[in-house]
Write an enzyme that holds these catalytic residues in place. Structure first.
Site, PDB file in Angstrom:
ATOM      1  N   ASP A   1       1.087  -1.655   1.467  1.00  0.00           N
ATOM      2  CA  ASP A   1      -0.170  -0.769   1.966  1.00  0.00           C
ATOM      3  C   ASP A   1      -0.698  -1.960   3.117  1.00  0.00           C
ATOM      4  O   ASP A   1      -0.690  -2.950   3.227  1.00  0.00           O
ATOM      5  CB  ASP A   1      -1.350  -0.614   0.897  1.00  0.00           C
ATOM      6  CG  ASP A   1      -2.605   0.185   1.712  1.00  0.00           C
ATOM      7  OD1 ASP A   1      -2.658   1.257   1.000  1.00  0.00           O
ATOM      8  OD2 ASP A   1      -3.072  -0.149   2.535  1.00  0.00           O
ATOM      9  N   ILE A   2      -1.078  -1.255   4.126  1.00  0.00           N
ATOM     10  CA  ILE A   2      -1.478  -1.990   5.419  1.00  0.00           C
ATOM     11  C   ILE A   2      -2.676  -2.627   5.365  1.00  0.00           C
ATOM     12  O   ILE A   2      -2.831  -3.587   5.907  1.00  0.00           O
ATOM     13  CB  ILE A   2      -1.491  -0.930   6.628  1.00  0.00           C
ATOM     14  CG1 ILE A   2      -1.233  -1.716   7.976  1.00  0.00           C
ATOM     15  CG2 ILE A   2      -2.821   0.054   6.653  1.00  0.00           C
ATOM     16  CD1 ILE A   2      -0.789  -0.744   9.257  1.00  0.00           C
TER      17      ILE A   2
ATOM     18  N   GLU B   1      -6.934   9.780   1.675  1.00  0.00           N
ATOM     19  CA  GLU B   1      -7.145   9.703   3.096  1.00  0.00           C
ATOM     20  C   GLU B   1      -5.770  10.268   3.768  1.00  0.00           C
ATOM     21  O   GLU B   1      -6.107  10.828   4.969  1.00  0.00           O
ATOM     22  CB  GLU B   1      -7.188   8.254   3.390  1.00  0.00           C
ATOM     23  CG  GLU B   1      -7.197   7.730   4.761  1.00  0.00           C
ATOM     24  CD  GLU B   1      -7.072   6.121   4.881  1.00  0.00           C
ATOM     25  OE1 GLU B   1      -6.191   5.721   5.797  1.00  0.00           O
ATOM     26  OE2 GLU B   1      -7.528   5.381   3.827  1.00  0.00           O
ATOM     27  N   VAL B   2      -4.732   9.918   3.178  1.00  0.00           N
ATOM     28  CA  VAL B   2      -3.536  10.617   3.713  1.00  0.00           C
ATOM     29  C   VAL B   2      -2.914  11.658   2.954  1.00  0.00           C
ATOM     30  O   VAL B   2      -2.584  11.584   1.889  1.00  0.00           O
ATOM     31  CB  VAL B   2      -2.559   9.342   3.845  1.00  0.00           C
ATOM     32  CG1 VAL B   2      -0.972   9.688   4.294  1.00  0.00           C
ATOM     33  CG2 VAL B   2      -2.996   8.147   4.426  1.00  0.00           C
TER      34      VAL B   2
ATOM     35  N   HIS C   1       1.262   9.999  -2.442  1.00  0.00           N
ATOM     36  CA  HIS C   1       1.619   8.774  -2.646  1.00  0.00           C
ATOM     37  C   HIS C   1       1.033   8.126  -4.110  1.00  0.00           C
ATOM     38  O   HIS C   1      -0.298   8.609  -4.284  1.00  0.00           O
ATOM     39  CB  HIS C   1       1.083   7.800  -1.490  1.00  0.00           C
ATOM     40  CG  HIS C   1      -0.414   8.141  -1.071  1.00  0.00           C
ATOM     41  ND1 HIS C   1      -0.848   9.251  -0.376  1.00  0.00           N
ATOM     42  CD2 HIS C   1      -1.536   7.213  -1.387  1.00  0.00           C
ATOM     43  CE1 HIS C   1      -2.203   9.121  -0.122  1.00  0.00           C
ATOM     44  NE2 HIS C   1      -2.562   7.957  -0.680  1.00  0.00           N
ATOM     45  N   MET C   2       1.588   7.344  -4.687  1.00  0.00           N
ATOM     46  CA  MET C   2       1.140   6.705  -5.916  1.00  0.00           C
ATOM     47  C   MET C   2       1.031   5.235  -5.306  1.00  0.00           C
ATOM     48  O   MET C   2       1.750   4.380  -5.005  1.00  0.00           O
ATOM     49  CB  MET C   2       2.307   6.619  -6.803  1.00  0.00           C
ATOM     50  CG  MET C   2       2.006   5.989  -8.182  1.00  0.00           C
ATOM     51  SD  MET C   2       0.380   6.843  -9.304  1.00  0.00           S
ATOM     52  CE  MET C   2       1.721   8.434  -9.469  1.00  0.00           C
TER      53      MET C   2
END
Ligand code: 5GP
Length: 120
Positions: free
Chosen positions: A33-34, A99-100, A104-105
């Site tokens: 994650d960023i 958010e995206v 995703h997990m």
């Protein structure tokens, strides 16, 4: 909800944006994650165009679903986070503040993660 091919994870999958890759196979990509919230914070995504867990569980093939969940477990094992524990989380929709809009997990680990959810 219709899949938006311009979402950030779609761009990562097409190689238009970089990522710190942890794992990749034919159907799955995992990367850090960023904005990590824990010492280990990895995102695992299917390569197929699924908006959410809802979309994925309803519309992905059995092979994609099996491949995805096997990969999630294998990645956690390879990260070495299963001994002390970790948290798998899939925010889905508005109330969860997803958010995206590409399924995703999250894998959170590396410290005491506290209780499951904050009571209000
Ligand atoms: P959500 O709130 O949708 O469950 O989580 C989306 C996650 O994606 C957030 O933790 C956020 O930090 C991460 N994220 C957003 N943009 C990028 C990006 O460009 N690269 C990476 N690696 N992670 C991102």
């Amino acid at each position: 909800m219709v899949y938006d091919p311009e979402n950030i994870f779609a761009k990562i999958l097409r190689g238009e944006l970089p990522c710190d890759k942890v794992f990749e196979d034919d159907t799955v990509l995992a990367f850090r994650d960023i904005r990590p919230m824990t010492p280990v914070h990895v995102l695992v995504i299917p390569k197929g165009p699924y908006v959410s867990l809802d979309d994925f569980s309803a519309n992905a093939s059995d092979a994609e679903i099996v491949g995805f969940y096997r990969a999630v477990g294998n990645i956690a094992r390879d990260l070495g986070v299963l001994k002390d524990g970790c948290r798998f989380l899939a925010n889905t929709g508005e109330d969860a503040r997803q958010e995206v809009p590409h399924f995703h997990m999250h894998i959170f680990a590396g410290r005491d993660l506290g209780s499951m959810i904050k009571r209000v």
